[in-house]
Scaffold this motif. Structure first.
Motif, PDB file in Angstrom:
ATOM      1  N   ASP A 207      -8.327 -12.709  -5.856  1.00 42.61           N
ATOM      2  CA  ASP A 207      -8.189 -14.146  -6.144  1.00 42.61           C
ATOM      3  C   ASP A 207      -8.796 -14.348  -7.533  1.00 42.61           C
ATOM      4  OD1 ASP A 207      -8.518 -16.897  -6.372  1.00 42.61           O
ATOM      5  OD2 ASP A 207      -9.070 -17.178  -4.268  1.00 42.61           O
ATOM      6  N   SER A 208      -7.955 -14.753  -8.492  1.00 45.49           N
ATOM      7  CA  SER A 208      -8.420 -14.788  -9.884  1.00 45.49           C
ATOM      8  C   SER A 208      -9.303 -15.996 -10.199  1.00 45.49           C
ATOM      9  CB  SER A 208      -7.206 -14.779 -10.827  1.00 45.49           C
ATOM     10  OG  SER A 208      -6.419 -15.933 -10.597  1.00 45.49           O
ATOM     11  N   ARG A 209      -9.440 -16.930  -9.254  1.00 45.89           N
ATOM     12  CA  ARG A 209     -10.247 -18.123  -9.534  1.00 45.89           C
ATOM     13  C   ARG A 209     -11.744 -17.781  -9.587  1.00 45.89           C
ATOM     14  NH1 ARG A 209      -8.812 -21.920  -4.717  1.00 45.89           N
ATOM     15  NH2 ARG A 209      -9.038 -19.904  -3.668  1.00 45.89           N
ATOM     16  N   ALA A 210     -12.470 -18.485 -10.436  1.00 49.60           N
ATOM     17  CA  ALA A 210     -13.923 -18.298 -10.521  1.00 49.60           C
ATOM     18  C   ALA A 210     -14.571 -18.679  -9.190  1.00 49.60           C
ATOM     19  CB  ALA A 210     -14.493 -19.157 -11.647  1.00 49.60           C
ATOM     20  N   ALA A 211     -15.642 -17.971  -8.840  1.00 49.69           N
ATOM     21  CA  ALA A 211     -16.318 -18.203  -7.552  1.00 49.69           C
ATOM     22  C   ALA A 211     -17.768 -18.593  -7.777  1.00 49.69           C
ATOM     23  CB  ALA A 211     -16.254 -16.943  -6.698  1.00 49.69           C
TER      24      ALA A 211
END
Ligand code: ZN
Length: 244
Positions: free
Chosen positions: A196-200
């Motif tokens: 999942d390329s979204r920032a966490a």
């Protein structure tokens, strides 16, 4: 008291600023290491963090940049990025990085903060319940917050069986702390590795004793363009698109 929990920023300023904006107001930051390494903005990321009330652990990439770890332990791309990062960092930011502790005192009575694991704070990857189980013997508090794997996860300790269970860290749904012992990884701000390329990141509410994990899309192409301009390794640039 609202605490922003972040880890593995890896000099990705666009991702860091997006996370901070998404989080809204918070009173302090607890950062779990690897501020630099891989990404194009090491100085800017350090300086951004220093604007806040901050508790921050050292990560293996922070140490590698400083020469506190042998670069031979790293793959060629990570090594190249570490050498590039060392050349970029100002003397002031190198000193700041150098002073980051491996072990942080217990925070708010309940929380142990480490980069890798309580047993080996700089290096160990907690990727399985078996490794988590061993590590529950290496800290005294209820909750351990850790980074390093770039994969969000929640491990619970099962006292009767001296075992640990793993579950995905739920997105945008609070976890309430009671008497259970847990190890929690909020995922990576600047280089997610769970597909999942979204920032966490996570937000901790100290009064309510709850933690909520969030994912937030950021301008990946902007970071990639800046990495290209810095002539950083192509594989490190491409992987941001895939979250791997
Ligand atoms: Zn990392």
């Amino acid at each position: 008291m609202r605490i922003l929990i972040i880890s593995d920023i890896h000099a990705n300023l666009v991702a860091l600023e997006t996370v901070m904006q998404h989080a809204g107001t918070f009173d302090a930051i607890w950062c779990l290491g690897d501020i630099v390494g891989y990404g194009p903005h090491p100085n800017e990321c350090i300086e951004k963090l220093r604007e806040y009330q901050l508790v921050c652990a050292a990560g293996n990439h922070d140490w590698a940049v400083l020469g506190k770890l042998d670069l031979e332990e790293f793959n060629p791309d990570a090594r190249r990025a570490a050498i590039w990062t060392r050349e970029q960092l100002s003397a002031r930011n190198l000193d700041w990085l150098y002073a980051l502790p491996e072990d942080i005192p217990t925070q708010a009575e309940k929380f142990t903060l480490v980069h890798g694991s309580p047993r080996y704070p700089i290096w160990e990857y907690v990727l399985t319940p078996a490794v988590a189980r061993i590590n529950f013997d290496f800290f005294d508090t209820h909750i351990c917050l850790m980074g390093h794997t770039h994969v969000p996860v929640l491990y619970r300790y099962v006292r009767e069986e001296h075992a640990a269970t793993a579950e995905p860290l739920p997105e945008a749904a609070p976890i309430h702390f009671n008497h259970e012992r847990m190890m929690i990884n909020p995922g990576s701000v600047g280089q997610p590795r769970d597909g999942d390329s979204r920032a966490a990141y996570a937000l901790l509410e100290l009064d309510a004793l709850s933690l909520t994990h969030y994912r937030v899309p950021y301008d990946i192409e902007k970071t990639q363009t800046e990495m290209q301009a810095a002539n950083l390794p192509p594989r490190l640039i491409q992987r941001l698109s895939y979250g791997w």
